[in-house]
Design a protein around this motif. Sequence first.
Motif, PDB file in Angstrom:
ATOM      1  N   ASN A  80       0.797  -1.229   0.000  1.00  0.00           N
ATOM      2  CA  ASN A  80       0.000   0.000   0.000  1.00  0.00           C
ATOM      3  C   ASN A  80       0.825   1.272   0.000  1.00  0.00           C
ATOM      4  O   ASN A  80       0.284   2.368  -0.074  1.00  0.00           O
ATOM      5  N   ASN A  81       2.149   1.110   0.071  1.00  0.00           N
ATOM      6  CA  ASN A  81       3.005   2.301   0.058  1.00  0.00           C
ATOM      7  C   ASN A  81       3.476   2.690  -1.340  1.00  0.00           C
ATOM      8  O   ASN A  81       4.272   3.622  -1.488  1.00  0.00           O
ATOM      9  N   VAL A  82       3.005   1.968  -2.345  1.00  0.00           N
ATOM     10  CA  VAL A  82       3.426   2.280  -3.721  1.00  0.00           C
ATOM     11  C   VAL A  82       2.183   2.386  -4.604  1.00  0.00           C
ATOM     12  O   VAL A  82       1.461   1.403  -4.800  1.00  0.00           O
ATOM     13  N   ILE A  83       1.941   3.584  -5.139  1.00  0.00           N
ATOM     14  CA  ILE A  83       0.751   3.820  -5.956  1.00  0.00           C
ATOM     15  C   ILE A  83       1.164   3.970  -7.413  1.00  0.00           C
ATOM     16  O   ILE A  83       1.995   4.813  -7.750  1.00  0.00           O
ATOM     17  N   LEU A  84       0.568   3.139  -8.252  1.00  0.00           N
ATOM     18  CA  LEU A  84       0.782   3.270  -9.693  1.00  0.00           C
ATOM     19  C   LEU A  84      -0.251   4.238 -10.232  1.00  0.00           C
ATOM     20  O   LEU A  84      -1.408   4.211  -9.799  1.00  0.00           O
ATOM     21  N   SER A  85       0.133   5.041 -11.229  1.00  0.00           N
ATOM     22  CA  SER A  85      -0.868   5.924 -11.846  1.00  0.00           C
ATOM     23  C   SER A  85      -0.602   6.007 -13.344  1.00  0.00           C
ATOM     24  O   SER A  85       0.517   5.788 -13.807  1.00  0.00           O
ATOM     25  N   ASP A  86      -1.653   6.320 -14.080  1.00  0.00           N
ATOM     26  CA  ASP A  86      -1.544   6.484 -15.533  1.00  0.00           C
ATOM     27  C   ASP A  86      -2.855   7.080 -16.018  1.00  0.00           C
ATOM     28  O   ASP A  86      -3.795   7.255 -15.221  1.00  0.00           O
ATOM     29  N   ILE A  87      -2.908   7.362 -17.344  1.00  0.00           N
ATOM     30  CA  ILE A  87      -4.175   7.840 -17.912  1.00  0.00           C
ATOM     31  C   ILE A  87      -4.892   6.704 -18.639  1.00  0.00           C
ATOM     32  O   ILE A  87      -5.933   6.911 -19.228  1.00  0.00           O
ATOM     33  N   ARG A  88      -4.280   5.509 -18.631  1.00  0.00           N
ATOM     34  CA  ARG A  88      -4.911   4.367 -19.302  1.00  0.00           C
ATOM     35  C   ARG A  88      -5.557   3.458 -18.267  1.00  0.00           C
ATOM     36  O   ARG A  88      -5.248   3.533 -17.074  1.00  0.00           O
ATOM     37  N   LYS A  89      -6.449   2.587 -18.772  1.00  0.00           N
ATOM     38  CA  LYS A  89      -7.144   1.657 -17.886  1.00  0.00           C
ATOM     39  C   LYS A  89      -6.204   0.487 -17.575  1.00  0.00           C
ATOM     40  O   LYS A  89      -5.653  -0.124 -18.492  1.00  0.00           O
ATOM     41  N   PRO A  90      -6.021   0.156 -16.305  1.00  0.00           N
ATOM     42  CA  PRO A  90      -5.067  -0.914 -15.988  1.00  0.00           C
ATOM     43  C   PRO A  90      -5.637  -2.292 -16.300  1.00  0.00           C
ATOM     44  O   PRO A  90      -6.838  -2.517 -16.107  1.00  0.00           O
ATOM     45  N   PRO A  91      -4.811  -3.236 -16.746  1.00  0.00           N
ATOM     46  CA  PRO A  91      -5.274  -4.618 -16.873  1.00  0.00           C
ATOM     47  C   PRO A  91      -5.654  -5.150 -15.492  1.00  0.00           C
ATOM     48  O   PRO A  91      -5.172  -4.629 -14.470  1.00  0.00           O
ATOM     49  N   SER A  92      -6.476  -6.195 -15.449  1.00  0.00           N
ATOM     50  CA  SER A  92      -7.046  -6.582 -14.157  1.00  0.00           C
ATOM     51  C   SER A  92      -5.975  -7.069 -13.165  1.00  0.00           C
ATOM     52  O   SER A  92      -6.076  -6.783 -11.975  1.00  0.00           O
ATOM     53  N   ASP A  93      -4.917  -7.757 -13.633  1.00  0.00           N
ATOM     54  CA  ASP A  93      -3.906  -8.208 -12.657  1.00  0.00           C
ATOM     55  C   ASP A  93      -3.220  -7.008 -12.011  1.00  0.00           C
ATOM     56  O   ASP A  93      -2.997  -6.974 -10.791  1.00  0.00           O
ATOM     57  N   VAL A  94      -2.940  -5.978 -12.795  1.00  0.00           N
ATOM     58  CA  VAL A  94      -2.295  -4.774 -12.231  1.00  0.00           C
ATOM     59  C   VAL A  94      -3.239  -4.105 -11.242  1.00  0.00           C
ATOM     60  O   VAL A  94      -2.854  -3.720 -10.131  1.00  0.00           O
ATOM     61  N   TYR A  95      -4.506  -4.025 -11.620  1.00  0.00           N
ATOM     62  CA  TYR A  95      -5.508  -3.354 -10.778  1.00  0.00           C
ATOM     63  C   TYR A  95      -5.648  -4.068  -9.427  1.00  0.00           C
ATOM     64  O   TYR A  95      -5.825  -3.435  -8.390  1.00  0.00           O
ATOM     65  N   HIS A  96      -5.527  -5.404  -9.469  1.00  0.00           N
ATOM     66  CA  HIS A  96      -5.734  -6.157  -8.228  1.00  0.00           C
ATOM     67  C   HIS A  96      -4.463  -6.357  -7.413  1.00  0.00           C
ATOM     68  O   HIS A  96      -4.519  -6.830  -6.286  1.00  0.00           O
ATOM     69  N   ASN A  97      -3.315  -5.965  -7.975  1.00  0.00           N
ATOM     70  CA  ASN A  97      -2.057  -6.216  -7.254  1.00  0.00           C
ATOM     71  C   ASN A  97      -1.595  -5.087  -6.344  1.00  0.00           C
ATOM     72  O   ASN A  97      -0.552  -5.202  -5.702  1.00  0.00           O
ATOM     73  N   GLY A  98      -2.341  -3.988  -6.301  1.00  0.00           N
ATOM     74  CA  GLY A  98      -1.940  -2.881  -5.439  1.00  0.00           C
ATOM     75  C   GLY A  98      -2.629  -1.615  -5.892  1.00  0.00           C
ATOM     76  O   GLY A  98      -3.295  -1.605  -6.920  1.00  0.00           O
ATOM     77  N   PRO A  99      -2.444  -0.518  -5.112  1.00  0.00           N
ATOM     78  CA  PRO A  99      -3.158   0.715  -5.424  1.00  0.00           C
ATOM     79  C   PRO A  99      -2.862   1.241  -6.830  1.00  0.00           C
ATOM     80  O   PRO A  99      -1.690   1.314  -7.237  1.00  0.00           O
ATOM     81  N   PHE A 100      -3.933   1.580  -7.551  1.00  0.00           N
ATOM     82  CA  PHE A 100      -3.817   2.226  -8.856  1.00  0.00           C
ATOM     83  C   PHE A 100      -4.742   3.439  -8.847  1.00  0.00           C
ATOM     84  O   PHE A 100      -5.846   3.384  -8.311  1.00  0.00           O
ATOM     85  N   ILE A 101      -4.292   4.510  -9.484  1.00  0.00           N
ATOM     86  CA  ILE A 101      -5.062   5.743  -9.466  1.00  0.00           C
ATOM     87  C   ILE A 101      -4.921   6.423 -10.834  1.00  0.00           C
ATOM     88  O   ILE A 101      -3.867   6.303 -11.478  1.00  0.00           O
ATOM     89  N   TYR A 102      -5.998   7.126 -11.263  1.00  0.00           N
ATOM     90  CA  TYR A 102      -5.905   7.897 -12.509  1.00  0.00           C
ATOM     91  C   TYR A 102      -5.103   9.165 -12.238  1.00  0.00           C
ATOM     92  O   TYR A 102      -5.395   9.886 -11.286  1.00  0.00           O
ATOM     93  N   SER A 103      -4.124   9.433 -13.066  1.00  0.00           N
ATOM     94  CA  SER A 103      -3.445  10.724 -12.950  1.00  0.00           C
ATOM     95  C   SER A 103      -2.905  11.167 -14.302  1.00  0.00           C
ATOM     96  O   SER A 103      -2.086  10.476 -14.916  1.00  0.00           O
ATOM     97  N   ASP A 104      -3.387  12.333 -14.738  1.00  0.00           N
ATOM     98  CA  ASP A 104      -2.878  12.961 -15.951  1.00  0.00           C
ATOM     99  C   ASP A 104      -1.877  14.015 -15.494  1.00  0.00           C
ATOM    100  O   ASP A 104      -2.254  14.971 -14.799  1.00  0.00           O
ATOM    101  N   ILE A 105      -0.625  13.865 -15.898  1.00  0.00           N
ATOM    102  CA  ILE A 105       0.396  14.791 -15.380  1.00  0.00           C
ATOM    103  C   ILE A 105       0.206  16.211 -15.908  1.00  0.00           C
ATOM    104  O   ILE A 105       0.839  17.144 -15.421  1.00  0.00           O
ATOM    105  N   LEU A 106      -0.672  16.376 -16.892  1.00  0.00           N
ATOM    106  CA  LEU A 106      -0.946  17.730 -17.379  1.00  0.00           C
ATOM    107  C   LEU A 106      -1.965  18.439 -16.485  1.00  0.00           C
ATOM    108  O   LEU A 106      -2.207  19.629 -16.645  1.00  0.00           O
ATOM    109  N   ASP A 107      -2.554  17.705 -15.543  1.00  0.00           N
ATOM    110  CA  ASP A 107      -3.552  18.276 -14.639  1.00  0.00           C
ATOM    111  C   ASP A 107      -2.898  18.506 -13.270  1.00  0.00           C
ATOM    112  O   ASP A 107      -2.839  17.613 -12.414  1.00  0.00           O
TER     113      ASP A 107
END
Length: 371
Positions: A80-107
């Motif tokens: 829980n101390n490592v958050i992945l982020s991207d503007i794309r939809k994560p595949p289900s294994d990535v989504y279930h393996n730890g925190p994922f969040i939407y983040s557009d670096i232009l925002d």
Amino acid sequence: MARALSKLVRHALRTHGCGCESLTVSVRSISFSPRQVTSDAGFHSVSFSETDHPKVLITGGLGQLGVGLAKMLRRQFGKNNVILSDIRKPPSDVYHNGPFIYSDILDYKNLREIVVNNRITWLVHYSALLSAVGEANVSLARDVNITGLHNILDIAAEHGLRLFVPSTIGAFGPSSPRNPTPDLCIQRPRTIYGVSKVHAELMGEYYHHRYGLDFRCLRYPGIISADSQPGGGTTDYAVQIFHDAVKTGKFECNLRPDTRLPMMYITDCLRATLEMMEAPAEVLSMRTYNINAMSFTPEELAHELQKLLPGLQVTYHIDPVRQAIADSWPMNFDDSNARKDWGWKHDYDLPELVQTMLNFIGSDSRIASAN
Ligand SMILES: NC(=O)c1ccc[n+]([C@@H]2O[C@H](COP(=O)([O-])OP(=O)(O)OC[C@H]3O[C@@H](n4cnc5c(N)ncnc54)[C@H](O)[C@@H]3O)[C@@H](O)[C@H]2O)c1
Ligand SMILES: C[C@@H](O)[C@H](N)C(=O)O
């Protein structure tokens, strides 16, 4: 100096009739320091105790490198101390393996909210458009690689984060010494990707000296991985050859057989990143280092593969854009400063790389065909 500038700016705001808003206006909009930072903030100190694990945010985390980095950092610091982020939809294994969040670096506001709400202390900034894709879409590459970086630098400086931004062999150009390429030499790249990475190196170092930002940067060679696909670079052939060799026994290479480029296996690259992030500040004589493992040509890579897959046939159909880029990049990378300062040492040379990739892809395709 910052205090004097701050005074000057407040005076300018008053004389331009900004009234009471002058005290809350974002300082980034008046462009002398990162946004909303008091002039005497101490960025050298991070806000978490040294015994705590860092709380890490990875931007652009669904590309070739981010998922592997998250996996390694989660083993070290907790899921829980490592958050992945991207503007794309994560595949289900990535989504279930730890925190994922939407983040557009232009925002910028979205980024700030994520950093604040999750009490982020380390930021690994992986979002980018790579060399070949960047040449196909220069204005998007400029936005993501340059404007996006500005947001990242400001957020990191304002919140006292340790910031890692990867650079690349592509930050050098035809007038750089190419064999070998040292850390400090002429950098006049001819791609928007390279230009944006030199910009990132210089801006990061500027923020370090000007605001005390804990900026850390490694220039990666071409990275080779089995379970993640490259995102549109010049070195992609060195990944694709393994998949095609196992699947079809044939490979058509888009670079000339004698094109020599520095390369590294992903495990070495991710370990180098963690080692650079953990290195005590006192050992870092620079903030941007070359790292390297090996250098080879398509012909040499094919030859090494043919030792294990003797039937492999390789043909060449040159992509002029990628070839021109590769011809302007380093052939060998001098990473002696990284080795001297913080003990960098690669584990994988060409034979180990080929064996490991074939084991991985071979067992993966055997599993796929059994299903
Ligand atoms: N892979 C390599 O060989 C290599 C070599 C040298 C340096 N690097 C650097 O390492 C970093 C990671 O490389 P990679 O190979 O994983 O890249 P990649 O192209 O595979 O992934 C980049 C990610 O950035 C994301 N992205 C694009 N626009 C975004 C935006 N506006 N906001 C947030 N995310 C956005 C994409 O969706 C993608 O998932 C990059 O900065 C790259 O320049 C990679
Ligand atoms: C070398 C690196 O930056 C990336 N793989 C590219 O070829 O663009």
